[in-house]
Design an enzyme around this catalytic site. Structure first.
Site, mmCIF file in Angstrom:
data_model
loop_
_atom_site.group_PDB
_atom_site.id
_atom_site.type_symbol
_atom_site.label_atom_id
_atom_site.label_comp_id
_atom_site.label_asym_id
_atom_site.label_seq_id
_atom_site.Cartn_x
_atom_site.Cartn_y
_atom_site.Cartn_z
ATOM 1 N N LYS A 89 -38.291 128.742 46.752
ATOM 2 C CA LYS A 89 -38.151 129.991 47.503
ATOM 3 C C LYS A 89 -39.406 130.852 47.417
ATOM 4 C CE LYS A 89 -35.782 132.649 43.855
ATOM 5 N NZ LYS A 89 -36.863 133.635 43.655
ATOM 6 N N ASP A 90 -40.298 130.561 46.447
ATOM 7 C CA ASP A 90 -41.532 131.316 46.297
ATOM 8 C C ASP A 90 -42.712 130.668 47.014
ATOM 9 O OD1 ASP A 90 -40.311 133.264 44.733
ATOM 10 O OD2 ASP A 90 -40.709 132.188 42.866
ATOM 11 N N ARG A 142 -35.379 140.374 51.615
ATOM 12 C CA ARG A 142 -34.146 139.760 52.144
ATOM 13 C C ARG A 142 -32.918 140.391 51.515
ATOM 14 N NH1 ARG A 142 -30.803 136.301 49.728
ATOM 15 N NH2 ARG A 142 -32.273 136.219 47.992
ATOM 16 N N ARG A 143 -32.955 140.595 50.192
ATOM 17 C CA ARG A 143 -31.824 141.238 49.519
ATOM 18 C C ARG A 143 -31.700 142.698 49.933
ATOM 19 N NH1 ARG A 143 -33.618 138.714 43.763
ATOM 20 N NH2 ARG A 143 -32.464 136.738 43.845
ATOM 21 N N ARG A 160 -40.226 144.600 40.181
ATOM 22 C CA ARG A 160 -40.792 143.301 39.847
ATOM 23 C C ARG A 160 -40.869 143.145 38.341
ATOM 24 N NH1 ARG A 160 -46.179 142.309 41.779
ATOM 25 N NH2 ARG A 160 -45.683 140.204 41.042
ATOM 26 N N ARG A 166 -36.712 143.289 33.485
ATOM 27 C CA ARG A 166 -35.862 143.948 34.477
ATOM 28 C C ARG A 166 -34.491 144.293 33.889
ATOM 29 N NH1 ARG A 166 -36.339 140.195 39.722
ATOM 30 N NH2 ARG A 166 -37.242 138.684 38.301
ATOM 31 N N CYS A 249 -44.533 137.529 53.879
ATOM 32 C CA CYS A 249 -43.782 137.802 52.654
ATOM 33 C C CYS A 249 -42.917 139.056 52.762
ATOM 34 C CB CYS A 249 -44.724 137.931 51.459
ATOM 35 S SG CYS A 249 -45.698 139.447 51.434
#
Length: 316
Positions: A89-90, A142-143, A160, A166, A249
């Site tokens: 996904k990256d 996207r989220r 990030r 996090r 991106c």
């Protein structure tokens, strides 16, 4: 050295290049263990700090998600490592991969779910339970867009850093909730109660890809033994859709392919406005070996429905 490795001409330890985050190292060690077990070769994990890991600002300032891969690509092409492990996904979809590299294996897809977690001291345990204006952390556009569709009243903040940092900020009270990949939590062995969100996954979600030099045929043959054909078919559809859309991106693009019970391959694709207020959706089916054409077809359908305007409306 195992017989299999010797037969392939591999008479030394292999080196896997990966990012230095705890999650990336855990993933690479998992691949190393599987290669050692399957072929009897010794595999060492080499951590490589990337520009994306050093930079604390928006990824768009570095040219997108490719900032997590450039140093690893260079090390692989230069022969300093023999293979590399990436979260698919990256891997950017709007720029070609280096000509000398090829993904030799896509490991069997893991969980694709996005999960919302809450501070340990909080009584809230669901998206619906968050108060209006609650602060939710995520670095994924996207989220952010899909949260905007579900709860436009929330304050979604760019966050990030590695998973532990996090979660530390979440438990310190800086945020009311955090959205993470459930597969990442599992790979790190982190047990954390949360709510699985009803949102479309990222292209390549839950998939680890193993990159090799195209001309290193012995290593490619060895790594190919880890390849999962069902995952490869799904990935071919999702990546073809992403490439057809030419999103960058900062484009909220979601896509998820799966093999249905009747044997057909299906692909859902969505493109969103940054706040989730507008979106386009497409869902198509094909034969299991027609992933690339399926992805291209879904991309064309999304573009006909206005995906280009949504993508171009995002800041580069």
């Amino acid at each position: 050295m195992g017989e299999h490795g010797a037969v392939l001409g591999i008479r030394r330890a292999l080196r896997i290049g990966t990012r230095t985050s705890a999650l990336a190292m855990a993933q690479a060690r998992g691949v190393a263990a599987r290669l050692e077990e399957a072929a009897g070769v010794r595999v060492d994990v080499v951590g490589i700090t990337t520009a994306g890991d050093r930079h604390r600002g928006a990824l768009s300032e570095l040219g997108g998600k490719g900032a997590f891969m450039r140093e690893i690509d260079r090390a692989l092409l230069a022969g300093r490592v023999d293979l590399a492990v990436h979260c698919l996904k990256d891997v950017p979809g709007d720029v070609p991969r280096p000509a000398g590299l090829a993904f030799a294996a896509y490991l069997e897809r893991d969980d694709t779910a996005d999960v919302m977690v809450f501070p340990r001291a909080s009584q809230v345990r669901s998206l619906a339970g968050l108060a209006p204006g609650a602060r939710v952390g995520t670095s994924a556009v996207r989220r952010r867009a899909q949260l905007g569709r579900l709860r436009p009243d929330l304050r979604v903040e760019n966050l990030r850093g590695n998973v532990d940092s996090r979660l530390g900020r979440l438990d310190a009270g800086e945020l009311d909730a955090l959205v993470l990949a459930r597969a990442g939590l599992r790979r790190l062995g982190i047990e954390r109660a949360g709510e699985v969100l009803d949102i479309v996954p990222a292209v390549g979600a839950g998939v680890l890809a193993v990159d090799c030099r195209r001309d290193d045929l012995d290593v490619r043959k060895l790594v190919r033994g880890l390849d999962d054909e069902d995952t490869r078919q799904c990935v071919s559809a999702e990546r073809a859709m992403l490439q057809g859309l030419q999103g960058h991106c900062n484009s909220p693009i979601a896509g998820h392919a799966r093999l249905e019970r009747d044997g057909r391959l299906s692909l859902r694709g969505m493109v969103f406005a940054c706040d989730g207020a507008k979106s386009v959706y497409a869902h198509e089916w094909s034969g299991p070996d027609e992933g690339e054409s399926l992805g291209a077809r879904v991309a064309r359908d999304l573009l006909r429905k206005g995906a280009r305007d949504l993508i171009d409306g995002m800041p580069l």
